[in-house]
Design a protein around this motif. Structure first.
Motif, PDB file in Angstrom:
ATOM      1  N   ALA A 271      42.561  39.463  38.427  1.00 43.66           N
ATOM      2  CA  ALA A 271      41.547  40.341  39.039  1.00 43.66           C
ATOM      3  C   ALA A 271      40.480  39.499  39.744  1.00 43.66           C
ATOM      4  O   ALA A 271      40.075  39.805  40.870  1.00 43.66           O
ATOM      5  CB  ALA A 271      40.912  41.211  37.956  1.00 43.66           C
ATOM      6  N   HIS A 272      40.049  38.433  39.107  1.00 43.85           N
ATOM      7  CA  HIS A 272      39.021  37.563  39.686  1.00 43.85           C
ATOM      8  C   HIS A 272      39.509  36.966  41.005  1.00 43.85           C
ATOM      9  O   HIS A 272      38.804  36.998  42.017  1.00 43.85           O
ATOM     10  CB  HIS A 272      38.701  36.465  38.662  1.00 43.85           C
ATOM     11  CG  HIS A 272      37.663  35.498  39.109  1.00 43.85           C
ATOM     12  ND1 HIS A 272      37.908  34.150  39.194  1.00 43.85           N
ATOM     13  CD2 HIS A 272      36.391  35.665  39.510  1.00 43.85           C
ATOM     14  CE1 HIS A 272      36.822  33.535  39.616  1.00 43.85           C
ATOM     15  NE2 HIS A 272      35.886  34.421  39.821  1.00 43.85           N
ATOM     16  N   ALA A 273      40.743  36.459  41.000  1.00 45.23           N
ATOM     17  CA  ALA A 273      41.272  35.813  42.213  1.00 45.23           C
ATOM     18  C   ALA A 273      41.394  36.817  43.363  1.00 45.23           C
ATOM     19  O   ALA A 273      41.118  36.488  44.516  1.00 45.23           O
ATOM     20  CB  ALA A 273      42.629  35.187  41.905  1.00 45.23           C
ATOM     21  N   LEU A 274      41.804  38.045  43.049  1.00 48.39           N
ATOM     22  CA  LEU A 274      41.925  39.061  44.103  1.00 48.39           C
ATOM     23  C   LEU A 274      40.542  39.450  44.620  1.00 48.39           C
ATOM     24  O   LEU A 274      40.329  39.555  45.831  1.00 48.39           O
ATOM     25  CB  LEU A 274      42.639  40.304  43.556  1.00 48.39           C
ATOM     26  CG  LEU A 274      44.158  40.181  43.383  1.00 48.39           C
ATOM     27  CD1 LEU A 274      44.693  41.320  42.520  1.00 48.39           C
ATOM     28  CD2 LEU A 274      44.870  40.192  44.743  1.00 48.39           C
ATOM     29  N   ALA A 275      39.599  39.657  43.700  1.00 44.94           N
ATOM     30  CA  ALA A 275      38.249  40.077  44.113  1.00 44.94           C
ATOM     31  C   ALA A 275      37.594  39.009  44.987  1.00 44.94           C
ATOM     32  O   ALA A 275      36.902  39.324  45.955  1.00 44.94           O
ATOM     33  CB  ALA A 275      37.404  40.366  42.878  1.00 44.94           C
ATOM     34  N   LEU A 276      37.834  37.738  44.684  1.00 45.22           N
ATOM     35  CA  LEU A 276      37.255  36.662  45.507  1.00 45.22           C
ATOM     36  C   LEU A 276      37.780  36.725  46.937  1.00 45.22           C
ATOM     37  O   LEU A 276      37.143  36.258  47.864  1.00 45.22           O
ATOM     38  CB  LEU A 276      37.608  35.289  44.931  1.00 45.22           C
ATOM     39  CG  LEU A 276      36.899  34.871  43.657  1.00 45.22           C
ATOM     40  CD1 LEU A 276      37.360  33.485  43.240  1.00 45.22           C
ATOM     41  CD2 LEU A 276      35.388  34.887  43.826  1.00 45.22           C
ATOM     42  N   ARG A 277      38.977  37.314  47.109  1.00 45.09           N
ATOM     43  CA  ARG A 277      39.562  37.423  48.450  1.00 45.09           C
ATOM     44  C   ARG A 277      39.264  38.779  49.076  1.00 45.09           C
ATOM     45  O   ARG A 277      39.929  39.193  50.013  1.00 45.09           O
ATOM     46  CB  ARG A 277      41.075  37.180  48.367  1.00 45.09           C
ATOM     47  CG  ARG A 277      41.396  35.716  48.103  1.00 45.09           C
ATOM     48  CD  ARG A 277      42.820  35.561  47.612  1.00 45.09           C
ATOM     49  NE  ARG A 277      43.205  34.174  47.470  1.00 45.09           N
ATOM     50  CZ  ARG A 277      42.984  33.422  46.391  1.00 45.09           C
ATOM     51  NH1 ARG A 277      42.342  33.937  45.359  1.00 45.09           N
ATOM     52  NH2 ARG A 277      43.381  32.155  46.354  1.00 45.09           N
ATOM     53  N   GLY A 278      38.295  39.487  48.511  1.00 46.36           N
ATOM     54  CA  GLY A 278      37.833  40.740  49.118  1.00 46.36           C
ATOM     55  C   GLY A 278      38.650  41.964  48.734  1.00 46.36           C
ATOM     56  O   GLY A 278      38.520  43.000  49.373  1.00 46.36           O
ATOM     57  N   TRP A 279      39.486  41.850  47.700  1.00 44.91           N
ATOM     58  CA  TRP A 279      40.279  43.010  47.283  1.00 44.91           C
ATOM     59  C   TRP A 279      39.449  43.926  46.387  1.00 44.91           C
ATOM     60  O   TRP A 279      38.546  43.481  45.672  1.00 44.91           O
ATOM     61  CB  TRP A 279      41.517  42.564  46.503  1.00 44.91           C
ATOM     62  CG  TRP A 279      42.601  42.018  47.369  1.00 44.91           C
ATOM     63  CD1 TRP A 279      42.529  40.921  48.180  1.00 44.91           C
ATOM     64  CD2 TRP A 279      43.919  42.549  47.534  1.00 44.91           C
ATOM     65  NE1 TRP A 279      43.718  40.727  48.825  1.00 44.91           N
ATOM     66  CE2 TRP A 279      44.602  41.712  48.445  1.00 44.91           C
ATOM     67  CE3 TRP A 279      44.597  43.638  46.989  1.00 44.91           C
ATOM     68  CZ2 TRP A 279      45.919  41.946  48.829  1.00 44.91           C
ATOM     69  CZ3 TRP A 279      45.913  43.862  47.367  1.00 44.91           C
ATOM     70  CH2 TRP A 279      46.563  43.028  48.283  1.00 44.91           C
ATOM     71  N   ARG A 280      39.824  45.211  46.418  1.00 40.30           N
ATOM     72  CA  ARG A 280      39.289  46.155  45.433  1.00 40.30           C
ATOM     73  C   ARG A 280      40.269  46.150  44.267  1.00 40.30           C
ATOM     74  O   ARG A 280      41.489  46.299  44.479  1.00 40.30           O
ATOM     75  CB  ARG A 280      39.213  47.556  46.064  1.00 40.30           C
ATOM     76  CG  ARG A 280      38.686  48.562  45.122  1.00 40.30           C
ATOM     77  CD  ARG A 280      38.632  49.947  45.734  1.00 40.30           C
ATOM     78  NE  ARG A 280      38.579  50.880  44.630  1.00 40.30           N
ATOM     79  CZ  ARG A 280      39.258  52.001  44.552  1.00 40.30           C
ATOM     80  NH1 ARG A 280      40.025  52.384  45.543  1.00 40.30           N
ATOM     81  NH2 ARG A 280      39.148  52.760  43.482  1.00 40.30           N
ATOM     82  N   VAL A 281      39.767  45.943  43.072  1.00 39.46           N
ATOM     83  CA  VAL A 281      40.663  45.801  41.916  1.00 39.46           C
ATOM     84  C   VAL A 281      40.243  46.738  40.790  1.00 39.46           C
ATOM     85  O   VAL A 281      39.082  46.748  40.386  1.00 39.46           O
ATOM     86  CB  VAL A 281      40.643  44.346  41.366  1.00 39.46           C
ATOM     87  CG1 VAL A 281      41.781  44.135  40.375  1.00 39.46           C
ATOM     88  CG2 VAL A 281      40.718  43.314  42.475  1.00 39.46           C
ATOM     89  N   GLN A 282      41.188  47.531  40.308  1.00 41.12           N
ATOM     90  CA  GLN A 282      40.935  48.350  39.113  1.00 41.12           C
ATOM     91  C   GLN A 282      41.671  47.693  37.951  1.00 41.12           C
ATOM     92  O   GLN A 282      42.879  47.451  38.054  1.00 41.12           O
ATOM     93  CB  GLN A 282      41.468  49.769  39.320  1.00 41.12           C
ATOM     94  CG  GLN A 282      40.609  50.593  40.267  1.00 41.12           C
ATOM     95  CD  GLN A 282      41.325  51.885  40.601  1.00 41.12           C
ATOM     96  OE1 GLN A 282      42.248  51.890  41.414  1.00 41.12           O
ATOM     97  NE2 GLN A 282      40.924  52.975  39.976  1.00 41.12           N
ATOM     98  N   VAL A 283      40.938  47.429  36.884  1.00 43.97           N
ATOM     99  CA  VAL A 283      41.558  46.788  35.716  1.00 43.97           C
ATOM    100  C   VAL A 283      41.608  47.817  34.591  1.00 43.97           C
ATOM    101  O   VAL A 283      40.581  48.396  34.225  1.00 43.97           O
ATOM    102  CB  VAL A 283      40.737  45.547  35.277  1.00 43.97           C
ATOM    103  CG1 VAL A 283      41.375  44.909  34.053  1.00 43.97           C
ATOM    104  CG2 VAL A 283      40.649  44.540  36.414  1.00 43.97           C
ATOM    105  N   LEU A 284      42.803  48.058  34.076  1.00 38.32           N
ATOM    106  CA  LEU A 284      42.967  49.072  33.022  1.00 38.32           C
ATOM    107  C   LEU A 284      43.372  48.401  31.711  1.00 38.32           C
ATOM    108  O   LEU A 284      44.269  47.557  31.697  1.00 38.32           O
ATOM    109  CB  LEU A 284      44.061  50.076  33.417  1.00 38.32           C
ATOM    110  CG  LEU A 284      43.993  50.678  34.827  1.00 38.32           C
ATOM    111  CD1 LEU A 284      45.140  51.662  35.046  1.00 38.32           C
ATOM    112  CD2 LEU A 284      42.662  51.363  35.070  1.00 38.32           C
ATOM    113  N   ASP A 285      42.715  48.795  30.657  1.00 37.75           N
ATOM    114  CA  ASP A 285      43.089  48.266  29.335  1.00 37.75           C
ATOM    115  C   ASP A 285      42.679  49.282  28.288  1.00 37.75           C
ATOM    116  O   ASP A 285      41.867  50.166  28.548  1.00 37.75           O
ATOM    117  CB  ASP A 285      42.399  46.914  29.069  1.00 37.75           C
ATOM    118  CG  ASP A 285      43.134  46.089  28.014  1.00 37.75           C
ATOM    119  OD1 ASP A 285      43.664  46.673  27.048  1.00 37.75           O
ATOM    120  OD2 ASP A 285      43.176  44.855  28.151  1.00 37.75           O
TER     121      ASP A 285
END
Ligand SMILES: Cc1cc2nc3c(=O)[nH]c(=O)nc-3n(C[C@H](O)[C@H](O)[C@H](O)COP(=O)(O)OP(=O)(O)OC[C@H]3O[C@@H](n4cnc5c(N)ncnc54)[C@H](O)[C@@H]3O)c2cc1C
Length: 578
Positions: free
Chosen positions: A214-228
């Motif tokens: 999630a961190h790596a995607l967000a650093l590249r400007g992605w919107r990320v939903q993390v489910l747990d």
């Protein structure tokens, strides 16, 4: 001059990415010049990737002096940025990021016979040095063979020769049909370009792996939903006071050793913003073993060309000095190894802008109209996105099964889980605790909040895992062996000792129990699920979750963003077999 040779700005106009391969990095002059022009050009691509080969690396001060002598003062700031991230002279792939990841430098270090075939990149242009261009024999044929594979589009590959000549397009592939077989790495490198508004991913699992992705995607400007599952997530690392991030070495520098080096380097770079209270470099000693499989550790280093700042052999006296405790043997010392508070690291990574977390127990995923729908245990669709990454440790196997996406021949089908626990020893029992990680058969970590984490047990075939007296006894015996303090083994012996008879003290020793998801060969699975678009996994991190997390994130996010991969192709080919 360089700009004209590369046909720029024309050749990068209207491109989101432009990737250049330089046959010899030398002192990095071309990189600095191109970076400087990229900054100034209005028609530049959004992202510039510079990939270069180098047989070895000079030390940072030498690089600084040479580059400053050859460049005007206006670019000295760029030189400083390069020097600050400059890696140690070690074989393998080194990734440096600038301009908030819009400019990347991928250095493949080692003999060209090794680095060129193992480059994992799709390039638009190649800049040749004299030496390579005039090469005859094996070097020339190595390049000839490699270019079609490396070209993003062989017909349009731009070759800038050292004598100023330009060639467009490369010879048709000379690879045999066996060499042409489908490779997952190739598939990762040739992801279709993703429009800005489509950069949306769901990550299932907010553990160490999920947080890294999630961190790596967000650093590249992605919107990320993390489910747990909230309560499971807190169980996953609540009480896991401290863990170790350490590289490993093997005599033949095998894939596991190279992967651990790449992972440790990535973690150091990617998590450099994390506070020292969460991640601190304390160094790690790997002591000679006295029983079991005994390896001559000094001998292991002999054939390797690793710098002393990365690993060196230390005598018993030196090891004791480093640890600040009397030890009874020497071993290897890794100065850059780190201690981490796993739960706090996960929290810090998940706070990156662009990441949203939700409490969902995911049951399965299914593809509907080009989107992956993520369905919970009640059958409700809780999120949907073009890309889904399953980072749910052992749970990934069940999720794939329930989604009818588990191929019985896949590595993940053979995944199993291993329980284990750490024990927390009051630091006063260890004379304040070691100053660095002491490992060998198990490990003892430096004191944190007055407690030294000692680990760890391996429990096969358990259905449930919790801390146990047996586990504590095993860990105390590991600490006793590592620190040469046999009396530690007796601390917990059936009611006779002070600790066992003191309930509060005994409770304090009970540290944390958790699971490791293990794949055959103990290599993780990081990559797409075969023959699906947009479904990825990052799992099977066994005992090395901290070492592999940020690298896994950069490999998946890098592939989705059209970057060269920050790892050699032969390792990628193994771990991307999911
Ligand atoms: C005793 C012990 C000591 C260890 N020490 C170290 C160490 O010192 N250094 C090191 O690097 N590693 C260590 N490890 C290993 C490390 O803990 C693992 O490698 C790491 O936790 C793996 O990360 P992960 O994200 O894959 O799994 P986890 O961290 O377990 O996270 C998986 C997450 O997925 C979630 N999940 C699963 N299924 C679903 C679902 N269906 N829906 C929603 N969410 C789901 C879970 O709730 C969980 O939060 C140790 C492990 C043990 C057991």
């Amino acid at each position: 001059m360089l700009f004209a040779r590369l046909g720029l700005p024309h050749n990068w106009r209207a491109r989101a990415q432009y990737t250049l391969l330089e046959s010899e990095f030398g002192e990095g002059l071309s990189f600095i010049r191109l970076w400087e022009r990229w900054r100034q050009e209005p028609t530049r691509p959004v992202r510039l990737h510079f990939v270069a080969l180098s047989p070895s690396l000079v030390e940072a001060p030498v690089l600084r002096a040479r580059l400053r002598a050859q460049t005007p003062p206006e670019v000295h700031d760029l030189v400083e940025q390069l020097v600050r991230q400059w890696p140690l002279n070690m074989p393998g792939t080194h990734r440096l990021d600038f301009e908030e990841l819009d400019v990347t430098l991928t250095l493949a270090v080692g003999p060209v016979e090794r680095t060129l075939p193992s480059l994992a990149a799709a390039v638009d242009a190649v800049l040749f040095s004299d030496h390579v261009e005039n090469a005859q024999g094996p070097l020339a044929s190595l390049w000839q063979k490699s270019l079609p594979r490396l070209a993003r589009d062989p017909a349009r590959l731009w070759l800038a020769l050292a004598d100023g000549q330009i060639v467009q397009g490369c010879q048709p592939s000379t690879l045999s049909s066996a060499e042409h077989t489908y490779s997952v790495t190739e598939h990762m490198l040739r992801q279709p370009e993703i429009e800005k508004e489509q950069r949306h991913a769901v990550v299932v699992g907010a553990g160490i792996a999920g947080a890294g992705v999630a961190h790596a995607l967000a650093l590249r400007g992605w919107r990320v939903q993390v489910l747990d599952v909230a309560h499971r997530r807190s169980q996953a690392h609540g009480g896991h006071l401290a863990a170790a991030l350490t590289p490993m070495v093997t005599r033949d520098d095998d894939i596991r050793a190279r992967l651990s080096r790449a992972g440790s380097l990535r973690a150091q770079a990617r998590w450099s913003h994390v506070s020292q209270e969460v991640l601190w470099r304390c160094g790690a000693l790997q002591l000679e073993r006295v029983s079991g499989r005994i390896v001559d550790l000094a001998g292991v280093l002999e054939g390797l060309t690793l710098p002393e700042q990365w690993v060196r052999y230390v005598s018993c006296a030196q090891a004791s000095d480093i640890a600040g405790l009397p030890l009874n043997r020497g071993g290897l010392y890794f100065p850059s190894a780190a201690c981490i508070r796993p739960e706090r690291l996960i929290e810090a990574l998940l706070q990156t802008p662009g990441i949203e977390c939700a409490d969902v127990q995911v049951e399965r995923v299914e593809k509907v109209n080009g989107q992956w729908q993520v369905v919970d245990v009640l059958g409700e669709v809780r999120a949907q996105a073009p890309q889904v990454i399953l980072a749910s440790a052992f749970g990934t196997q069940a999720l794939l099964q329930q989604s009818e996406r588990l191929n019985q021949d896949a590595r993940i089908a053979a995944m199993h889980q291993l329980g284990g626990e750490i024990t927390l020893l009051p630091q006063q029992l260890l004379a304040g605790g070691p100053r660095c990680i002491v490992s060998g058969d198990g490990y003892v970590l430096p004191s944190l909040d007055g407690l030294c984490a000692v680990g760890s047990s391996y429990v096969h075939g358990a259905q449930q895992i919790e801390t146990s007296r047996e586990g504590v006894r095993g860990n105390l015996s590991r600490a006793a062996g590592l620190l040469g303090r046999p009396e530690l083994s007796e601390l917990f012996n059936n009611g006779e000792s002070h600790i066992a008879s003191n309930q509060a003290c005994a409770q304090a020793l009970m540290g944390w129990a958790g699971w490791r998801a293990v794949l055959p060969g103990r290599l993780p699975a990081i990559g797409p699920i075969a023959h699906t678009e947009g479904l990825w996994v990052a799992t099977g991190f066994a005992s090395r979750g901290l070492t592999w997390s940020s690298l896994a994130g950069d490999l998946i996010a890098g592939a989705l963003s059209g970057e060269p991969l920050a790892l050699e192709r032969d390792i990628m080919d193994k771990i991307s077999q999911t």
